[in-house]
Design an enzyme around this catalytic site. Sequence first.
Site, PDB file in Angstrom:
ATOM      1  N   HIS A 195      -6.076  -3.678  -2.360  1.00  0.00           N
ATOM      2  CA  HIS A 195      -6.870  -4.074  -4.246  1.00  0.00           C
ATOM      3  C   HIS A 195      -5.778  -5.438  -3.936  1.00  0.00           C
ATOM      4  O   HIS A 195      -5.985  -6.379  -4.742  1.00  0.00           O
ATOM      5  CB  HIS A 195      -7.045  -3.480  -4.988  1.00  0.00           C
ATOM      6  CG  HIS A 195      -5.727  -2.850  -5.493  1.00  0.00           C
ATOM      7  ND1 HIS A 195      -5.804  -1.808  -5.189  1.00  0.00           N
ATOM      8  CD2 HIS A 195      -4.861  -3.239  -6.542  1.00  0.00           C
ATOM      9  CE1 HIS A 195      -4.235  -1.746  -6.090  1.00  0.00           C
ATOM     10  NE2 HIS A 195      -3.529  -2.816  -6.535  1.00  0.00           N
ATOM     11  N   ASP A 244      -8.909   2.006   0.306  1.00  0.00           N
ATOM     12  CA  ASP A 244      -7.787   1.452  -0.938  1.00  0.00           C
ATOM     13  C   ASP A 244      -6.462   1.617  -0.227  1.00  0.00           C
ATOM     14  O   ASP A 244      -5.939   1.161   0.059  1.00  0.00           O
ATOM     15  CB  ASP A 244      -7.227   1.193  -2.321  1.00  0.00           C
ATOM     16  CG  ASP A 244      -6.967   0.111  -3.033  1.00  0.00           C
ATOM     17  OD1 ASP A 244      -6.575  -0.752  -2.091  1.00  0.00           O
ATOM     18  OD2 ASP A 244      -5.491   0.342  -3.596  1.00  0.00           O
ATOM     19  N   SER A 339       1.343  -1.355  -7.057  1.00  0.00           N
ATOM     20  CA  SER A 339       0.226  -1.062  -6.234  1.00  0.00           C
ATOM     21  C   SER A 339       0.490  -1.206  -4.464  1.00  0.00           C
ATOM     22  O   SER A 339       1.633  -2.478  -4.519  1.00  0.00           O
ATOM     23  CB  SER A 339      -0.551  -2.785  -6.619  1.00  0.00           C
ATOM     24  OG  SER A 339      -1.640  -1.969  -6.997  1.00  0.00           O
ATOM     25  N   GLY A 340       0.103  -0.941  -3.943  1.00  0.00           N
ATOM     26  CA  GLY A 340       0.679  -1.028  -2.434  1.00  0.00           C
ATOM     27  C   GLY A 340       1.976  -0.475  -2.061  1.00  0.00           C
ATOM     28  O   GLY A 340       2.330   0.203  -0.906  1.00  0.00           O
TER      29      GLY A 340
END
Length: 391
Positions: A195, A244, A339-340
């Site tokens: 994402h 994801d 995120s990530g």
Amino acid sequence: MGRQAHIFIAMVTIPSFITTATNIETTVATLEAFTRNIRRQPYTKTTTQLQPNTTNTARLQPNTTSTTHLQPNITSTTHLQPNITSAPQMQPNTSTHVSCFSSWFLCDDGVTCIPEGSVCDGTIDCPSGSDETNCIQYEAECGRPAIPPYFGRIVGGREARRGSWPWMVSLRRKGFGHYCGGSLISDRWVLTAAHCFDVWRNLTVWQVVLGNHHRSSDDVTQQLFDLDDVIVHHYYRKVTNDFDIALVKLAGHALLGDYVKKVCLPGPSETLLEDQTCAVTGWGDTMGTGDDTVLRQALVPIIPRDICNRPEYYRGDVTTRMLCAGYDTGGIDSCRGDSGGPLVCSGGRGRWTLEGVVSWGEGCAQPRKPGVYSRVSEFAVWIEDNIAGVQ
């Protein structure tokens, strides 16, 4: 719900709760009113307007003007389930030996392959025990920092020791700064969340930073790279947060050393113990509870998926390709901008394995709304298929 952009490690600490996990206590403050409507989304400064989320899957809205696409536009709404949990396929050669995954260890029987992180971890995995011999001379190639992390008696929400998480990656948008986190899994590849690329698909707008401690300022230990390729999982759909995960190929080879190392990857069938405590790191939003300009860390326990799918938690939205980590009472969590980034768990002898990739969640540090991570072991074969043989 994507925990994207500003990754000041979203180890949010809410003082009004007193949370106890694995005999580690921490006092946290109530930010419930402040974080109720916050979703983990990429940090976009003031130039990008995030759209409100009404479906518990907050995301950046796609850039309709973008003309560069890393992945073909798949319009089918049918989600085919790939076989990603099967054992690795070993290809026999003309001798009695087999070929292991590029990042795996071949036992001295010539037929047994184990994850690199299982070598010299105190547990015998090879039939002959060859993975636990000569460990004094064995130099771990993954997951073992030259500078060990320090936790003391504090769970989460503290600045990380400089260089103690050498696989930590900052994905920056040129001209705007830090946007997502990632993990170095080889000298050429970074694992992150799909994402992170929902909006900006053009490779030229991105830059990868390795070996840095500060979010924005330069460090003498850092290495900068442009992107050569981005591979988003072909089954990823932002509406469900499933699959994801993405691979980023660096335009050059990272120089591995004390401040830049790769993290160990789990095997396809590896499982986590309930309540096992792991570490999450990043530059995500601290909601004003700490210095968000430096890398931060937090310890969070694994929450069983059946609990995480209860109505008061995530109502069945957590698939087998996800895992939850956090506290029932909230207070400590990853947040927007993380995120990530990596969720790593210690496998013994100071070695860490990448078990999760920061993916999504409702708000930050809310009670019964723990962080949700992509479960890396479910993608072990997909990762190997895409990076094997790439120099």
